[in-house]
Design an enzyme around this catalytic site. Sequence first.
Site, PDB file in Angstrom:
ATOM      1  N   ASP A 236       0.866  -1.165   0.000  1.00 61.78           N
ATOM      2  CA  ASP A 236       0.000   0.000   0.000  1.00 61.78           C
ATOM      3  C   ASP A 236       0.912   1.227   0.000  1.00 61.78           C
ATOM      4  O   ASP A 236       2.068   1.169   0.415  1.00 61.78           O
ATOM      5  CB  ASP A 236      -0.950  -0.004   1.212  1.00 61.78           C
ATOM      6  CG  ASP A 236      -2.171   0.885   0.955  1.00 61.78           C
ATOM      7  OD1 ASP A 236      -2.124   1.712   0.018  1.00 61.78           O
ATOM      8  OD2 ASP A 236      -3.169   0.765   1.686  1.00 61.78           O
TER       9      ASP A 236
HETATM   10  C1  BGC Z   1      -5.038   3.280   0.096  1.00 60.63           C
HETATM   11  C2  BGC Z   1      -5.154   2.277  -1.038  1.00 60.63           C
HETATM   12  C3  BGC Z   1      -5.034   2.982  -2.366  1.00 60.63           C
HETATM   13  C4  BGC Z   1      -3.700   3.707  -2.401  1.00 60.63           C
HETATM   14  C5  BGC Z   1      -3.436   4.437  -3.705  1.00 60.63           C
HETATM   15  C6  BGC Z   1      -3.799   4.159  -0.051  1.00 60.63           C
HETATM   16  O1  BGC Z   1      -3.854   5.208   0.864  1.00 60.63           O
HETATM   17  O2  BGC Z   1      -5.014   2.609   1.328  1.00 60.63           O
HETATM   18  O3  BGC Z   1      -6.391   1.609  -0.938  1.00 60.63           O
HETATM   19  O4  BGC Z   1      -5.161   2.082  -3.413  1.00 60.63           O
HETATM   20  O5  BGC Z   1      -3.673   4.665  -1.352  1.00 60.63           O
HETATM   21  O6  BGC Z   1      -4.336   5.468  -3.881  1.00 60.63           O
END
Ligand code: BGC
Length: 751
Positions: free
Chosen positions: A261
């Site tokens: 993530d």
């Molecule tokens: C989130 C993810 C997301 C990623 C990219 C993160 O803060 O937890 O779910 O895909 O950002 O936007």
Amino acid sequence: MKKVFLFIASAAVLAACGGPLSPQDKLTVNDKKINAIIAQMTLEEKVNMLHSKTNMSSAGVERLGIADMNYADGPFGIREEGVPNGFQSAGWTLDSATYFPTGSALAATWSEELAYKYGSGMGKEARLRGKDVILGPAVNIQRLPVGGRTYEYLSEDPILSAALALEYTKGCQDEGTAVCIKHFAVNNQETNRGSVDAQLDERTLREIYLKPFERAIVEGGAMSVMPAYNKVNGDYCSENEHLLNEILRGEWGFKGFTVSDWGGTHSTMGAMLHGLNVQMTGSNYLGQPVIDSIATGALTEDLVDEKVRQILRVRYAIEPVPADVANTVMTSQPECQDIALQVAQKSIVLLKNEGILPVSKDVKKIAVIGQNAVLKTQSGGMGAGVKALYEVTPLQGIQKRAAEAGVEICYAPGYKNFPGRRWGPAPAKANPLEASAIDEPADPALLAEAVALAKEADLVIFFGGTNKSIETEGSDRKDIKLPCGQEELVQALYAANANLATVLISGGPTDLQVLEPASPAIVQGWWNGTEGGTALAQVLFGDIAPSGKLPFTFPKQLEDSPAFAMGNFPDKNAGGDLFSLLYRPDVLKMSREERQKLIDAMPKPVSKYTERFYVGYRWFDTKNVEPMYAFGHGLSYVNFAYGEAKAVASKDAVKVTFTLKNEGGMPADEVVQLYVSRPEAKVEWPVKELKAFQRVSLAAGETKTVTLTVPVKDLRYWNETVNAWDLEHGKLQILVGSASDDIRVKTDVTI
Ligand code: BGC
């Protein structure tokens, strides 16, 4: 299957020699070619593939014709194009996408068919934008009613979540776009999400929290996986040997790649040794330090090769979209808007109805009250959102439908939407004065205006619920109370006109103790996508019968729900969000050593899952706690009659057959639910567990024979003594019904 995967031809050859390949093994059919390419790559080129290139891409190798991997958020619409190094808008004009109903709304359809279409819609629009991988579906279990991402996630139940996660995955990948299923795993709270250690036993992990991932990966062939921000039993998910190497790759045979993530990579050695392929974003761990570690002998180039091979398997399974083809038409397509409409139509849950709905022919004037009737929900708060091509608000949907029926509509906002109450720090942009306003009583002027309209109308439709800054990524709600003086307002409206229906616009459950007695009808209307207002009006006016069912329990009060009742949330000793710390401008400028010192000095928040597998209705049923509305609940405008059930068990499955009749005068769908209870078990089980379900469409007066199948493997439990799945033989009670608290027929079977 619309797009032809490059590996299909060779897969067919292999299948001819040795039987069909598993969905994961299909990814390996190009390994020979991939190995030859890896042999031509320099170490720098390989390592360059292990971290971000831009905020939403990781590098290929141009020299060798390997395209970059382009990612798009997910999970409920292709996110607006951002600038290369951030989430800010790139200012494009063709990137307006279809806003699909959010996760909990999709789950409320209990429709595998619609989950497949939803995934295919996402996959299709991703291709139009030149994307290879969507960052979705988001399938974590809704453990806490206050969870900030409840609206993105599907359900509190693993069987329902798993079935929908599987179909979403298949639908998307059949369009030639890879999914990146997230957030692996046990990512059930936003509070301290970047540092919290989710501590749980192996049985709960396997039976509840891993199930949706397991099906999408093993049966659906999900090509990539996003390890979550949090830790599980001591280790960060992005370097968790048990989750990534032992279970995901070892037991489930995962052949694709993992992407941390954003900001969720924590070390070079941990990530390299324990299962991460790509650091998103940055290269401070999986860039130069990997090269340095190989030089010192701490890591081997073979390990790098293995990681590159896993990435390339997906790269070769997904055809890159040529630059001159991508972004030539608007992302949002009519066929996908239609999918969004179908999902919305079947997601709306009629929670209560004392003869108020559908809108009677005698109604000539409706007062629509509440700012949520005009609120757009495609974006807002923090995180996932869509720049929708259009969004029909509830008020617009009602106005259009009412005009056809010659009904007059008047509207008053009733309250103002304010940013939410949070456990964690409010986002930097929130106005601190407004941040407290959601707890304040109703605004007297707005209330008076609304009551005056209510008095003159034949019917009042009150729009309550939350908004996207109350339910949002990055923080959990402080409670589930209705905000902005809504309780006082609805009581005043009801006193003025008792012909009142409430529509709740939210992604998660709310506390309805005050609202319920003041609302003869209540509808859960969700954040329901581009066509949400259209679908809502169709249901309110009776063009279609409501057929959504709750994918989670509405507790009477927050304290009744398992993690709260057990004192597990909020964690009293918590404190310090590593995620926000790492992104603080001063911390970004620090040396690695300085940063590590700060991290080491932080409190170490823990979330104990001692409620174990008693999640959601499993808890309420077993502990005899009455919810406000039970898991699986949802009324219709017709009655359904269930015939006697007959169960037959074989080695592989239990099949349960019964008849279902639509006794009403209009077509309607019923979601039939099969729960299993084990009155004579030696092993500890919840009172009952969902094991199968089906959405059945019936014409007026029609009867169908329905067969529900429970695979025997879904009846197993994780035996912690032998650390393996185990089957407890004996008598099962089969409970078939319309909701977890509305069982219509029972039968027994022995396995
Ligand atoms: C989130 C993810 C997301 C990623 C990219 C993160 O803060 O937890 O779910 O895909 O950002 O936007």
